[in-house]
Design an enzyme around this catalytic site. Structure first.
Site, PDB file in Angstrom:
ATOM      1  N   ASP A  12       0.879  -1.171   0.000  1.00 18.56           N
ATOM      2  CA  ASP A  12       0.000   0.000   0.000  1.00 18.56           C
ATOM      3  C   ASP A  12       0.919   1.225   0.000  1.00 18.56           C
ATOM      4  OD1 ASP A  12       0.891   0.225   2.598  1.00 18.56           O
ATOM      5  OD2 ASP A  12      -1.090   0.152   3.540  1.00 18.56           O
ATOM      6  N   CYS A  69       2.987  -3.529   3.894  1.00 14.76           N
ATOM      7  CA  CYS A  69       2.150  -2.419   4.359  1.00 14.76           C
ATOM      8  C   CYS A  69       2.793  -1.906   5.643  1.00 14.76           C
ATOM      9  CB  CYS A  69       0.674  -2.806   4.503  1.00 14.76           C
ATOM     10  SG  CYS A  69       0.256  -3.871   5.893  1.00 14.76           S
ATOM     11  N   THR A  71       2.315  -2.390   8.917  1.00 12.60           N
ATOM     12  CA  THR A  71       2.641  -3.467   9.864  1.00 12.60           C
ATOM     13  C   THR A  71       2.905  -4.790   9.166  1.00 12.60           C
ATOM     14  OG1 THR A  71       0.308  -4.018  10.026  1.00 12.60           O
ATOM     15  CG2 THR A  71       1.178  -2.476  11.668  1.00 12.60           C
ATOM     16  N   HIS A 102       8.557 -25.249   6.717  1.00  9.78           N
ATOM     17  CA  HIS A 102       7.498 -26.032   7.369  1.00  9.78           C
ATOM     18  C   HIS A 102       6.102 -25.742   6.838  1.00  9.78           C
ATOM     19  CE1 HIS A 102       9.801 -27.338  11.287  1.00  9.78           C
ATOM     20  NE2 HIS A 102      10.490 -27.550  10.175  1.00  9.78           N
ATOM     21  N   HIS A 137       5.373 -32.237   7.158  1.00  8.04           N
ATOM     22  CA  HIS A 137       4.912 -30.855   6.996  1.00  8.04           C
ATOM     23  C   HIS A 137       3.919 -30.748   5.835  1.00  8.04           C
ATOM     24  CE1 HIS A 137       7.788 -29.768   9.985  1.00  8.04           C
ATOM     25  NE2 HIS A 137       8.791 -30.264   9.269  1.00  8.04           N
TER      26      HIS A 137
HETATM   27  C1  RB5 Z   1      -1.909   2.427   6.612  1.00  4.37           C
HETATM   28  O1  RB5 Z   1      -1.843   3.573   7.380  1.00  4.37           O
HETATM   29  C2  RB5 Z   1      -1.788   1.202   7.502  1.00  4.37           C
HETATM   30  O2  RB5 Z   1      -2.946   1.012   8.230  1.00  4.37           O
HETATM   31  C3  RB5 Z   1      -1.474  -0.018   6.653  1.00  4.37           C
HETATM   32  O3  RB5 Z   1      -0.285   0.207   5.954  1.00  4.37           O
HETATM   33  C4  RB5 Z   1      -1.244  -1.308   7.391  1.00  4.37           C
HETATM   34  O4  RB5 Z   1      -0.348  -1.162   8.451  1.00  4.37           O
HETATM   35  C5  RB5 Z   1      -2.455  -2.067   7.784  1.00  4.37           C
HETATM   36  O5  RB5 Z   1      -2.387  -3.215   8.254  1.00  4.37           O
END
Ligand code: RB5
Length: 149
Positions: A12, A69, A71, A102, A137
């Site tokens: 993203d 993204c 996180t 695995h 596995h």
């Molecule tokens: C975008 O701000 C953020 O929410 C997205 O990149 C991600 O971390 C969502 O899981």
């Protein structure tokens, strides 16, 4: 039929430079790269990009997918909704190796706000250099998809 040595890469807006750096890193390792964007840092929606990347893997067009993204979590959740996708978020190299050895993961998700570029590259290397071990596995991996039905 899966196209071997081709990887789809997407993200993203959280860190497009990191995604592009990963794409260059993967290409330098000898992989064919399909970078499906986005190109600008305009705010976008990770479910769309996770799904689009996952569909390239599920269709066999690409052997693996790497998605980014903030996180790594949201885009991973979206990718895993596509049948046949096994995607893990990794912030360490041990997990990145183990999801191949695995779990026969076919996609890797990275949190751009969690790891720096150097560690992200090491995580990508650990994932791509590892091989699925099969055996017991495989039995367990085979149990994942029927649970989706
Ligand atoms: C975008 O701000 C953020 O929410 C997205 O990149 C991600 O971390 C969502 O899981």
């Amino acid at each position: 039929m899966t196209t071997s040595k081709r990887i789809v890469i997407s993200s993203d807006h959280a860190d497009i430079p990191l995604r592009q750096a990963i794409a260059e890193h993967v290409a330098a390792k000898g992989w064919e790269v399909t970078d499906i964007g986005p190109v600008t840092a305009e705010s976008t929606h990770y479910p769309k990009h996770g799904k689009e990347a996952a569909e390239r893997v599920a269709s066999g067009e690409c052997q693996f997918g790497i998605i980014v993204c903030g996180t790594g979590q949201g885009i991973m959740m979206a990718a895993n909704k596509v049948k046949g996708i096994r995607c893990g978020v990794c912030s360490d190299t041990f997990s990145a190796r183990m999801i191949r050895e695995h779990n026969d993961a076919n996609m890797l998700s990275i949190g751009a706000r969690v790891v720096g570029k150097g560690l992200a590259f090491d995580i990508v290397d650990a994932f791509l250099d590892a091989k699925f071990e099969g055996g017991r596995h495989a039995t367990r991996v085979d149990m994942i998809e029927p649970a989706e039905d």
